[in-house]
Design a protein around this motif. Structure first.
Motif, short mmCIF file in Angstrom:
data_model
loop_
_atom_site.label_atom_id
_atom_site.label_comp_id
_atom_site.label_asym_id
_atom_site.label_seq_id
_atom_site.Cartn_x
_atom_site.Cartn_y
_atom_site.Cartn_z
N MET A 1 0.82 -1.21 0.00
CA MET A 1 0.00 0.00 0.00
C MET A 1 0.85 1.26 0.00
O MET A 1 0.53 2.25 -0.64
CB MET A 1 -0.92 0.01 1.22
CG MET A 1 -2.20 -0.74 0.95
SD MET A 1 -3.01 0.00 -0.49
CE MET A 1 -4.18 -1.21 -0.90
N VAL A 4 1.70 2.29 -3.38
CA VAL A 4 0.62 2.98 -4.09
C VAL A 4 0.74 4.47 -3.86
O VAL A 4 0.69 5.27 -4.78
CB VAL A 4 -0.75 2.48 -3.58
CG1 VAL A 4 -1.87 3.28 -4.22
CG2 VAL A 4 -0.90 1.01 -3.85
N HIS A 5 0.94 4.81 -2.61
CA HIS A 5 1.02 6.21 -2.22
C HIS A 5 2.16 6.90 -2.97
O HIS A 5 1.98 7.94 -3.57
CB HIS A 5 1.23 6.29 -0.72
CG HIS A 5 1.19 7.68 -0.22
ND1 HIS A 5 0.03 8.43 -0.19
CD2 HIS A 5 2.17 8.50 0.22
CE1 HIS A 5 0.30 9.63 0.26
NE2 HIS A 5 1.60 9.70 0.52
N HIS A 7 3.65 6.07 -5.70
CA HIS A 7 3.34 6.13 -7.11
C HIS A 7 2.64 7.46 -7.43
O HIS A 7 2.99 8.15 -8.37
CB HIS A 7 2.42 4.95 -7.44
CG HIS A 7 2.08 4.86 -8.89
ND1 HIS A 7 2.96 4.35 -9.81
CD2 HIS A 7 0.98 5.23 -9.57
CE1 HIS A 7 2.40 4.41 -11.00
NE2 HIS A 7 1.20 4.93 -10.89
N HIS A 8 1.68 7.81 -6.57
CA HIS A 8 0.92 9.03 -6.81
C HIS A 8 1.74 10.27 -6.59
O HIS A 8 1.67 11.20 -7.36
CB HIS A 8 -0.30 9.06 -5.89
CG HIS A 8 -1.42 8.30 -6.48
ND1 HIS A 8 -2.18 8.82 -7.49
CD2 HIS A 8 -1.86 7.05 -6.25
CE1 HIS A 8 -3.07 7.91 -7.84
NE2 HIS A 8 -2.88 6.84 -7.09
N GLN A 12 2.59 13.35 -9.36
CA GLN A 12 1.85 14.58 -9.16
C GLN A 12 2.42 15.72 -10.00
O GLN A 12 3.59 16.05 -9.92
CB GLN A 12 1.88 14.94 -7.69
CG GLN A 12 0.54 15.42 -7.24
CD GLN A 12 0.56 15.66 -5.75
OE1 GLN A 12 1.27 16.54 -5.28
NE2 GLN A 12 -0.20 14.88 -5.02
N ALA A 16 -1.53 20.14 -12.65
CA ALA A 16 -2.77 19.37 -12.78
C ALA A 16 -3.90 20.08 -12.05
O ALA A 16 -3.74 20.54 -10.93
CB ALA A 16 -2.58 17.97 -12.20
N GLY A 17 -5.04 20.18 -12.70
CA GLY A 17 -6.21 20.78 -12.07
C GLY A 17 -6.17 22.29 -12.02
O GLY A 17 -7.06 22.91 -11.46
N GLN A 20 -9.17 23.76 -13.56
CA GLN A 20 -10.35 23.56 -12.73
C GLN A 20 -10.39 24.57 -11.59
O GLN A 20 -11.45 25.13 -11.28
CB GLN A 20 -10.31 22.14 -12.16
CG GLN A 20 -11.68 21.48 -12.12
CD GLN A 20 -11.61 20.16 -11.40
OE1 GLN A 20 -10.58 19.49 -11.38
NE2 GLN A 20 -12.69 19.78 -10.78
N VAL B 5 -3.28 -2.51 -6.48
CA VAL B 5 -1.87 -2.16 -6.39
C VAL B 5 -1.32 -1.83 -7.76
O VAL B 5 -0.58 -0.88 -7.94
CB VAL B 5 -1.07 -3.30 -5.71
CG1 VAL B 5 0.41 -2.99 -5.73
CG2 VAL B 5 -1.56 -3.48 -4.29
N PRO B 8 -3.55 1.87 -9.37
CA PRO B 8 -4.12 2.66 -8.27
C PRO B 8 -5.03 3.76 -8.80
O PRO B 8 -4.75 4.34 -9.85
CB PRO B 8 -2.89 3.26 -7.59
CG PRO B 8 -1.82 3.24 -8.64
CD PRO B 8 -2.11 2.07 -9.53
N GLU B 116 -11.27 19.13 -5.46
CA GLU B 116 -10.31 19.19 -6.57
C GLU B 116 -8.96 18.62 -6.11
O GLU B 116 -8.32 17.86 -6.84
CB GLU B 116 -10.19 20.65 -7.04
CG GLU B 116 -9.48 20.84 -8.36
CD GLU B 116 -7.98 20.91 -8.18
OE1 GLU B 116 -7.27 20.37 -9.04
OE2 GLU B 116 -7.51 21.48 -7.16
N ARG B 120 -6.49 14.91 -7.18
CA ARG B 120 -5.05 14.79 -7.42
C ARG B 120 -4.37 13.98 -6.32
O ARG B 120 -3.15 13.91 -6.27
CB ARG B 120 -4.42 16.18 -7.49
CG ARG B 120 -4.80 16.95 -8.74
CD ARG B 120 -4.14 18.31 -8.77
NE ARG B 120 -4.79 19.27 -7.88
CZ ARG B 120 -4.20 19.78 -6.80
NH1 ARG B 120 -2.98 19.45 -6.47
NH2 ARG B 120 -4.86 20.65 -6.06
N MET B 121 -5.16 13.40 -5.39
CA MET B 121 -4.63 12.65 -4.25
C MET B 121 -3.69 13.53 -3.41
O MET B 121 -2.74 13.05 -2.81
CB MET B 121 -3.87 11.39 -4.70
CG MET B 121 -4.66 10.45 -5.58
SD MET B 121 -5.92 9.51 -4.71
CE MET B 121 -4.93 8.36 -3.77
#
Lengths: 111, 256
Positions: A1, A4-5, A7-8, A12, A16-17, A20, B5, B8, B116, B120-121
């Protein structure tokens, strides 16, 4: 897990956004300006049908921006948009019908 | 779990158990929309009842400057709501309710910024904007508590009104309002004030509780582990709805 974190985090993109966020602030200014205008109208336009109509139109415009942009409904599928809008149209009819009813009660008592 | 995994944040959580995604919305989001529609009906019922009562009462026909409180006609709202904390005795029509409106719109903006950031996490920004939203919610509730307190206690002089008591008409000075007496106008006016703003305030309060829960779960990494911040979006829908209702209450109760 934990992977996963990470990876993000690496994926980033600071940009991005950004578009918006720009749209969000634009909506904020529109809502603020309309609300300020409502105040100006409250103290300048004489009380009557015109004033009430202006207020109702402004309220619907504000509702359009809150539901469309903040609640994102504008960008959902057409079926979802209509599932929400159609019941609201019936509510608008109910409001009108009962205002007329209220007027009839007034006429019966005071008319 | 394996699927999560390798991909994600992919769309799997959005699929319903039938393997499709009706209206391209997740189950939770669609159910939130349907709940909000039912809540719209409840609020509409209150506003419709208000409109009916208002149209069945005589309106004040003279100049707004000459307006005095009486239970013979419906009051002019800008003369009822003209007090601001710390400015005792100063007539500032609709200023305080304007501040409340601004606070609620601002908290809606911070909420949508949290949503928002969730896309983007970006946990840090979700936390930051959720805290601003919670602060806005509490500030609004505090303002409403003050407004209610002022409305209930009334003005210094009160209003002299002709009321029916024990089968006889008597003249009486009334201070403030409750469900049976009202110094600002007919008792029905106060009843609707308490029910409509009270029902809205209850929504704000439960919204703040939900926002605190979301903040807590974001801050403890729950949504990172889940791989999706969609909960922020669902509670965000509720929070914007509360703002939306206020826009209507503001127009129909305070402006018109």
């Amino acid at each position: 897990m934990a992977e996963v974190h990470h990876h993000h985090v690496h994926n980033q993109d600071p940009e991005a956004g950004a578009e918006q966020r720009k749209a969000i602030w634009k909506t904020f200014w529109i809502l603020l300006i309309i609300t300020s205008l409502e105040f100006v109208i409250a103290f300048t336009v004489p009380h009557g049908v015109l004033k009430v109509s202006i207020f109702i139109v402004m309220t619907i415009v504000k509702a359009f921006y809150i539901v469309g942009e903040f609640m994102h409904l504008k960008h959902e599928t057409k079926t979802l948009i209509w599932s929400i809008l159609v019941p609201v149209i019936f509510v608008a009819w109910l409001i009108l019908a009962l205002l007329l009813e209220g007027n009839a009660i007034f006429e019966a008592i005071f008319g | 779990m394996a699927a999560h995994v390798t991909t994600p944040g992919a769309v799997e959580p959005k699929m319903w158990l039938g393997g499709i995604e009706p209206m391209k919305a997740s189950y939770g989001k669609l159910m939130m929309w349907f709940f909000l529609i039912s809540d719209t009906f409840t609020f509409s019922a209150l506003l419709v009842a208000y409109g009916t009562a208002r149209f069945s009462f005589p309106a004040f026909s003279g100049n707004h400057e000459d307006f005095t409180f009486s239970n013979m006609y419906w009051p002019v709202p800008e003369r009822v709501y003209e007090s601001v904390p710390f400015l005792h005795g100063v007539s500032l029509p609709l200023v305080f309710v304007g501040i409340m409106t601004f606070i609620l719109i601002a908290s809606s903006v911070t909420m949508v910024l949290a949503v928002e950031a969730g896309h983007r996490m970006d946990r840090a920004n979700v936390e930051k904007y959720m805290l601003w939203t919670i602060l806005g919610g509490f500030t609004f509730l505090g303002c409403q508590a003050w407004e209610w307190s002022h409305f209930i206690h009334g003005t210094d002089a009160g209003s002299v009104m002709k009321v029916m008591e024990n089968g006889a008409w008597i003249e009486k000075t009334i201070f403030g309002a409750n469900l049976t007496e009202n110094q600002y106008g007919p008792p029905a006016f106060a009843d609707f004030f308490f029910f409509i703003t009270g029902f809205h305030g209850t929504h704000v309060f439960s919204g703040v509780i939900l926002n605190i829960l979301i903040f807590f779960r974001a801050a403890t990494g729950f949504y990172d582990k889940r791989g999706s911040y969609e909960m922020v979006e669902k509670v965000g829908l509720y929070w914007h709805f509360v703002d939306l209702v206020w826009v209507f209450v503001f127009t129909f109760f305070y402006l018109v």
